[in-house]
Write an enzyme that holds these catalytic residues in place. Structure first.
Site, PDB file in Angstrom:
ATOM      1  N   ARG A  48       0.830  -1.195   0.000  1.00 23.31           N
ATOM      2  CA  ARG A  48       0.000   0.000   0.000  1.00 23.31           C
ATOM      3  C   ARG A  48       0.870   1.253   0.000  1.00 23.31           C
ATOM      4  NH1 ARG A  48      -2.231  -3.598   3.796  1.00 23.31           N
ATOM      5  NH2 ARG A  48      -4.343  -4.329   3.283  1.00 23.31           N
ATOM      6  N   LYS A  93      -1.993  -2.202   7.435  1.00 27.00           N
ATOM      7  CA  LYS A  93      -3.406  -2.049   7.762  1.00 27.00           C
ATOM      8  C   LYS A  93      -3.801  -3.067   8.819  1.00 27.00           C
ATOM      9  CE  LYS A  93      -7.886  -1.438   5.540  1.00 27.00           C
ATOM     10  NZ  LYS A  93      -8.628  -1.455   4.246  1.00 27.00           N
ATOM     11  N   HIS A 118      -2.707   2.699  -5.903  1.00 22.88           N
ATOM     12  CA  HIS A 118      -3.507   1.501  -5.647  1.00 22.88           C
ATOM     13  C   HIS A 118      -3.714   0.689  -6.921  1.00 22.88           C
ATOM     14  CE1 HIS A 118      -5.311  -0.201  -2.105  1.00 22.88           C
ATOM     15  NE2 HIS A 118      -6.349  -0.619  -2.799  1.00 22.88           N
ATOM     16  N   ARG A 125      -1.050  -1.782  -7.102  1.00 21.71           N
ATOM     17  CA  ARG A 125      -1.337  -2.900  -6.192  1.00 21.71           C
ATOM     18  C   ARG A 125      -2.293  -3.888  -6.867  1.00 21.71           C
ATOM     19  NH1 ARG A 125      -1.594  -4.311  -0.656  1.00 21.71           N
ATOM     20  NH2 ARG A 125      -3.641  -4.864   0.150  1.00 21.71           N
ATOM     21  N   HIS A 157      -4.167  -9.025   3.260  1.00 19.47           N
ATOM     22  CA  HIS A 157      -5.610  -9.075   3.485  1.00 19.47           C
ATOM     23  C   HIS A 157      -5.917  -9.964   4.681  1.00 19.47           C
ATOM     24  CE1 HIS A 157      -6.624  -8.011  -0.976  1.00 19.47           C
ATOM     25  NE2 HIS A 157      -6.362  -6.946  -0.248  1.00 19.47           N
ATOM     26  N   TYR A 159     -10.350 -10.606  -6.857  1.00 19.82           N
ATOM     27  CA  TYR A 159      -9.457 -10.570  -8.015  1.00 19.82           C
ATOM     28  C   TYR A 159      -9.744 -11.694  -9.002  1.00 19.82           C
ATOM     29  CZ  TYR A 159      -6.759  -6.942  -5.772  1.00 19.82           C
ATOM     30  OH  TYR A 159      -6.387  -5.763  -5.196  1.00 19.82           O
TER      31      TYR A 159
END
Length: 318
Positions: A159, A184, A254, A257, A280, A289
């Site tokens: 990120r 995150k 992003h 990413r 994640h 995805y």
């Protein structure tokens, strides 16, 4: 209730509670924005005490969110944003109830809008990403920095905030691994950099960073003034390179990413590996995805569907 503190004071105590429970500064800042907006909305409607917040007023707030339009773009709030705002207000009201400042939580019966299931933003093709990387001017210290940043974005899928926070000790040059600290969810993770990205990073550290270094700092990527990048500034920089490379697809950091995840999935990577790489928490976040990476599905369809090999209809002229 006598001597009831003002909503602003109670909001400050709520944030202290979150800090004591190790909530991240980013999350607290985001909640402060939402809750201060809610207090402004409430005050404009004569609600000056938390005891005056009712299920009816929250229903009116939800309707206001639904009809709200951005002053600049005239676009409505996304349903996921509306749900997030309502959730934030609800969490604060639940805390007020738990602490005894209000008799009960008036948000318990408020239905939140169903969130959209959206695909990730556009991703780059292999040709587009290579054109982007090769468009950087490598004759300047900032050019070496930018090539290293773009390579690292592409190689790791990290990120924007994670790249900005990288420090010298976070890179293991022997193993080719990067330590992403407090990503995150305030979780650390280790990701491979890949040989090419590591090579460009080493070249920047040797030939570019010393010219940008002003004060003693461990931060890897520095602005031309020797400062840490602001997130908006970094996005603008990446966007300028995308534009210069002829990429008109929307997005910036992003999008790189998304590019990493999509191209790896098309190359045969499994979802669990991509989940670990991207950081994640839930696999269903990564599974989106699979809707973007259509290449493998098309190959399977061509090989296995009974009608895939049928002759196409012939024109009347043949």
């Amino acid at each position: 209730m006598s001597n009831l503190p003002t909503p602003t004071v109670l909001l400050s105590r709520y944030f202290n509670h979150l800090k004591m429970n190790n909530w991240s500064a980013t999350t607290i800042s985001r909640r402060a924005y939402v809750l201060n907006k809610f207090l402004t909305w409430s005050s404009e409607r004569g609600i000056e005490s938390v005891t005056e917040i009712t299920a009816e007023s929250l229903a009116a707030y939800r309707r206001w969110l639904y009809h709200y339009r951005n002053e600049r773009t005239d676009k409505p709030l996304k349903f996921c944003t509306q749900a997030s705002y309502l959730s934030t207000v609800g969490h604060w009201l639940a805390w007020l109830s738990e602490q005894g400042w209000i008799d009960s939580d008036p948000s318990t019966g408020i239905e939140r809008p169903k969130e959209e299931q959206r695909l990730p933003s556009s991703h780059l093709t292999i040709d587009e990403i290579e054109t982007l990387l090769s468009s950087v001017d490598l004759t300047t210290p900032t050019g070496l920095r930018d090539r290293a940043m773009l390579e690292l974005f592409y190689a790791t899928g990290m990120r924007r905030a994670e790249l900005i926070a990288l420090k010298l000790d976070d890179i293991n040059h022997e193993s080719g691994l990067a330590m992403i600290r407090q990503g995150k969810g305030r979780k650390d993770r280790v990701v491979p950099t890949g040989k090419r990205a590591l090579g460009w990073l080493m070249k920047y550290l040797h030939d570019g960073r010393p010219a940008l270094l002003d004060d003693d700092t461990q931060v890897i990527f520095l602005t031309s003034r020797g400062n840490t990048f602001h997130p908006v500034t970094l996005s603008q920089l990446v966007r300028s390179y995308l534009t210069a490379a002829g990429v008109t697809k929307p997005g910036s950091c992003h999008m790189l990413r998304h590019t990493t995840a999509t191209l790896m999935l098309e190359g045969g990577a499994d979802l669990r590996s991509i989940q670990t790489l991207l950081g994640h928490e839930q696999l269903n976040t990564t599974q989106i995805y699979t809707h973007v990476s259509i290449k493998r599905l098309r190959e399977v369809h061509d090989k296995t569907h009974p009608g895939a090999k049928d002759r196409p209809p012939q024109s009347d002229t043949e």
